[in-house]
Design an enzyme around this catalytic site. Sequence first.
Site, short mmCIF file in Angstrom:
data_model
loop_
_atom_site.label_atom_id
_atom_site.label_comp_id
_atom_site.label_asym_id
_atom_site.label_seq_id
_atom_site.Cartn_x
_atom_site.Cartn_y
_atom_site.Cartn_z
N THR A 92 0.82 -1.21 0.00
CA THR A 92 0.00 0.00 0.00
C THR A 92 0.86 1.27 0.00
O THR A 92 1.88 1.33 0.67
CB THR A 92 -0.89 0.00 1.24
OG1 THR A 92 -1.66 -1.20 1.21
CG2 THR A 92 -1.82 1.19 1.27
N GLY A 131 2.72 -3.11 8.34
CA GLY A 131 2.96 -3.39 9.74
C GLY A 131 4.42 -3.70 10.00
O GLY A 131 5.12 -4.20 9.11
N GLU A 375 -6.65 -6.02 3.50
CA GLU A 375 -6.78 -7.17 2.59
C GLU A 375 -7.98 -7.03 1.65
O GLU A 375 -8.68 -7.99 1.38
CB GLU A 375 -6.87 -8.49 3.37
CG GLU A 375 -5.73 -8.77 4.33
CD GLU A 375 -4.36 -8.55 3.73
OE1 GLU A 375 -4.24 -8.69 2.51
OE2 GLU A 375 -3.43 -8.21 4.48
#
Lengths: 616, 661
Positions: A92, A131, A375
Amino acid sequence: MAHNRCLNTCSFGPKIVSVVPEPPWTSVSHAHPHPPTSEMHLCVSRALGGDTAFNIHSVFKQALNSLGSDEQIEKWTPLIDSFQIIVTYAQTELGHGTYLQGLETTATYDASTQEFVLNTPTLSATKWWPGDLGRTATHALILANLYSSGRCHGMHGFILPIRSLQDHSPLPGITVGDIGPKMNFEQTDNGFLQLDHIRIPRENMLNRFSQVLPDGTYVKQGTPQSNYLTMIVLRVQLLASEFIPALVKACIIATRYSVVRHQSKIKPSEPEAKILDYQTQQQKLFPQLATAYAFHFIDEIVIEFFKKSYQEIINGNITNLPELHALSAGMKAMMSDHCILGAELCRRACGGHGYSLLSGLPSLVTKVTASCTYEGENTVLYLQTARFLLKNFLQVQSSQSTPTLPQSIQYLASAGSGRCPAQRTSDFLSPQLYTEAFAHVAARLIRNSAQKLHNLTSSGIDQYVAWNQTAILHLQAAKAHCYHFTVKTFVESLKKLEKEPEIYQVIKRLCDLYALHGLLSNLGDFLYDGYMSRAQVELATEAYFSLLSLIRKDAILLTDAFDFSDESLNSALGCYDGNVYERLFEWAQLSPTNTEGNPAYEKYLRPFLKNNRSKL
Amino acid sequence: MNPDLRRERDAASFDAEKLTHILDGGPERTRRRREIENLILNDPDFKHEDLNFLTRSQRYEIAVRKSATMVKKLRDFGIADPEEIMWFKRLHMIHFVEPVGLNYSMFIPTLLNQGTTAQQQKWLPPSKGLEIIGTYAQTEMGHGTHLRGLETTATYDPKTQEFILNSPTVTSIKWWPGGLGKTSNHAIVLAQLYTKGECYGLHAFIVPIREIGTHKPLPGIIVGDIGPKFGYDEMDNGYLKMDNYRIPRENMLMKYAQVKPDGTYVKPLNNKLTYGTMVFVRSFLVGEAARSLSKACTIAIRYSLVRHQSEIQPGDPEPQILDFQTQQFKLFPLLATAFAFQFVGAYMKETYHRINVDISQGDLSELPELHALTAGLKAFTSWTANSGIEACRMACGGHGYSHCSGLPNIYVTFTPTCTFEGENTVMMLQTARFLIKSYDQVHSGKLVGGMVSYLNDLSSQRIQPQQVAAWPAMVDINSPDSLTEAYKCRAARLVEAAARNLQAELKHRKSKEIAWNLTSVDLVRASEAHCHYVVVKIFSGNLSKIDDKPIQTVLKNLCLLYALYGISQNSGDFLQGGILTESQLTQVNQRMKELLTIIRPNAAALVDAFDFQDVSLGSVLGRYDGNIYENMFEWAKKSPLNKTQVHESYYKHLKPLQSKL
């Protein structure tokens, strides 16, 4: 505080590593990795309440196994298994999410040095959200547009070191950091990353399906469809690891609290009633409890189908891929939607105390609510399912004989009676009857959306514009399809319980409630074409209310059966022994606001009060 | 300014400034509001670090500092009008979360309502001048909405002429009062009054809880903060446990009931006046629902105009995400709802002021209906706004989840509205009681007035199938008035259905109370339908009052969208009630999609008209200038995790892990 949480979870991470034996899929042949059945990981994570770091590390591993060549898997696996490096998965970007083709990061091949040059050309191309990226990871798997011999070849994965393995400082040309506080996941350092012409060796591009030869020639091998596989694996795993436990825990907490909490009187002569005895409270909680059970059983069947199809796809048989893709997208969207709404409903059903973090509910809600976008954004996913439905519907329409349809949409071919046959209340407790009702509605909405789309395109409107102008209809069709799938699947899994009549009876009630709640909350769809009559609605409502009082008796055992420990619930309201108030009082004393004095008084209140008094 | 936003603003069909005037209630009020807001914006004393990066203690400290500053500034600027104080607070506290706030919103009003003249003379000046800080302690750990269940006792001792306040159980500990944990030194405590061995029910007592000068809890008082919450980080919601704590007899608020020195209890004259405060607070909350939803819509719509994603047509550049029909379908019905609630909020305020005049002249006739209506509308608007704000957040994708969007804060600050000042389900059932009472009244031959007058037609005619069939032809889906009628029919039908189900339960020889409980889901639905009707009615009723043609047109479209969307979401009711036919419902859905397209070009100007300053939105995504990405990056750099390049956890845990394995 985000800061402390990060410290704590980092210390959990290594512990998990030491408790979890080698995950089953790492030991098998890398050429045909088994579907990830990380049950052990799930159990440990469940016991620790889910707040652990290094989650993305395992996402990377799946990407490596699906996209890397055997040599690459062999090279990187030992390094990541021994935690010599910690890898994140960076896809992303600040300005680009679900739409992968829109990503801006580039990887340009330089044949003279046999290196890729990775670059962040604009601010909106900054990698954003991955993350563990902000402070933890040493390496990143970067998704970037590949340029070679002057041409763009689309998205590919590249492994890139981002921090020094000596002192953890960012490498030259790398700007990396934390994206700041979020609604939850405070323990995860979601990060940003900018690359200023970073060079990596040619071997660092994941090349199971395509590679760049030393001279810069781009070679494609294998089906690009397999790229979907990582996404599918992730989505299927999330159902049981993130969505369903959130709803289950919220149900346990709210239901237990509702039999401990007394409020007002139902009858003036009696003591204050348990709030679960109020019909309005049952109406809030029991449909959530039924949904929790529904999703639990449905997930088992989805996983079975997934394992079977995964094996086939890995072996080159992609017959089931479209259905698996549509199903995983639809179930991800539907289950996350319902778990988010359900968990929040449970929180609000606990009144004021549900607002305290000590109830455990706000953190369940804020954690699961992230799932509506990660997701795959849910609306986008529903529309992907809709495309699959539309395609198969058109096939049914155009073919003379009955085509063989994928399992989950066979109802499209079987023409129902067009009228709900129910005559008395008990008819609505027939799984066959309500499953058919959902099939009828789903088929009608799919047909309708296809028709509207066809009308627009045949009036000369461009097909893409027409799709957008009918998107709401496709969304509704996909939702109805998913609802039907869940009802049908819950009914199927009931059959497995027939040998245990007592359990069967209890779960059957939940199944009935799940279906009737869905029916009554979407009543317009069932009344619309006269499938149900107004008199039948009265019968269905009556059946629904009768279930509420039957489930009331079993409510506590139904929540106990999920067998979550007090530690993993971490809730003063939901503890097994029901000592809600003692715990609330005890836990509140521990708050730093009570143990660390009151600097604000010293600094501002004391002089302020004094000043106000002296003015008199 | 971001070029997308500039283009959108230029393309609007109306003047946003004029719409702002309508929402404010006139250009003069807009001017004054901005003047006050600018006092804060330009004042260095109110500047502070972004709250998102601070701990709870730090946030509490800043709130206390700002409260203290505010008192001084209000004096300096000569702001005394309650509404102007509200404007002032709204901007400087952003979400109204203020530890000292309860002193003004609860302590002083309760003194005014329930204190004798002597008590007011003694306590009002120090609390108004903040020489003492008061709060209001009602809710207990085990007892909330059901007031009679409270357990705290106040026992009169005639020997010393004192009340002994006591918390006899864990569940009786006062829990939740704002400002109680750390800030206040006095509290008005609600307790069961015992004198001469008899219990006389709940009364209010002024209780000193902390020592003046040292701020230490007084002996016999255990007081503290209840710990972290979903939101309201700045607020020290507290607990209070009293151990046979003595206060003088004069500390009982005695405007109505009294305890004489010898312990004789004097009953209050029956009064409905205490309704007044509740009605005021709840009608204020309707306005808050409107404002919070308007903020969320502003952020989500601006972001959707700046964010580009995917493609509608291959080869074209990525479109603004607001061009996707699914995004419009998420946001425009909420935008329409925000406008609807703005008008309902204004209506509630007017009605409250009007009825207040009646009350002061001794006319209480309208109070029961107003009480029922505010209860229901508080629940209806807060439920709707609650899910609406969350929907706006989710419509912003991943970035909505970051605190830089401001949306999580708006949500967690607003969501307690669903439980405080009356839990929503309980509120809906109060409205239902009024509806059923009115229904019974009509049945016994007496007509009812006001918003429930539709029940008059219903029961005299006893809905006949023929009449039901006659309805659909009457509904014109392009007429707000006609749609109001459709909502009225729905409300009438659901009230009637609930009343009949209640009758049926009673016939099964069940007690009144059991029957009520077994019908309560139907009753809540009836109340919701009633409130929905009221909102549509108020919105469409406001259209004719607007002179400016372009604004009237755009608001009419929003009003239609609001009404049609509600029909599509509750289509079961309209079909089941025979109010709309199947083909009309198809038209409703079609028309709704057309309205999305019609509203699209005005989206930016419509949210501009809410006129929120960037500071009060607290959102990077919702910035007026639309320069989102640059500012997100700047914002993230301030994150505490970024203070050092290598985080301390690396040395503690990661490095050992890497070398060990």
